[in-house]
Write a protein that holds these residues in place. Sequence first.
Motif, short mmCIF file in Angstrom:
data_model
loop_
_atom_site.label_atom_id
_atom_site.label_comp_id
_atom_site.label_asym_id
_atom_site.label_seq_id
_atom_site.Cartn_x
_atom_site.Cartn_y
_atom_site.Cartn_z
N ASN A 50 47.10 12.38 -82.47
CA ASN A 50 48.60 11.84 -82.71
C ASN A 50 48.73 10.43 -82.26
N THR A 53 47.25 8.26 -84.93
CA THR A 53 48.31 8.20 -86.02
C THR A 53 49.16 7.21 -85.74
N ALA A 57 49.61 3.63 -87.87
CA ALA A 57 50.58 3.91 -89.11
C ALA A 57 51.72 2.91 -88.90
N CYS A 77 45.97 7.82 -91.89
CA CYS A 77 46.99 8.34 -90.96
C CYS A 77 48.03 8.80 -91.84
N LYS A 80 51.51 7.26 -91.76
CA LYS A 80 51.79 6.22 -92.51
C LYS A 80 52.55 6.45 -93.84
#
Length: 146
Positions: A50, A53, A57, A77, A80
Amino acid sequence: MAGLSADAARFFKFLLILVLFALAMALYNFLLACTFRNGGIAILLSALFNLFTMTFAGFFVHLDTIPPVLRWLQWLCPLKYCLEALSVNEVGSGLMIQDSLQGVPVNISAQLIMTLLFGFGPNNYYRYFDLLQAAFFLAAKQIMIS
C-alpha cells in the motif's frame, strides 16, 4: 455541495470504480493471507504494498519528482489507475475553475489542467476500468487456486 458533478451516471461510475478498487485490494490481501502461514508477514507485505502504491501512483509524491529510473513503477500500481479514472470521470463533466489573478478574472477548463499538468487523457476512464477489472479477476482466480 462540494462542487462535484450532480449527474447520477457520473456518481455511479465513481462508485463502481471505488468498489472495484476496494475489491481488488481486498482480494490481493486475501491472496497474501493464503500464501503465507504467518499472518504478521502478510500484514507487513500488505502495508508495504500500500505504501508503494501510494508513492508511485502520484498520491504522496508528484510523478515528475520521481527519478526517471524508477518512474516505470507507476504502471504497476492499481491506485494510479483508480485515481486517474476517478479524475477523468469527475473533470469530464465540464468542471470550470474560476479564479482571479491580480484582479483579472480567470475561467479555465479543469479538463485542460488535467491533461496538461497531470497527463490524464479525457477518454481514459474505460481503459483504466478494464485494467482494474482484470486485476480483480486475476486476484480472484489466484485465491480460488490457492
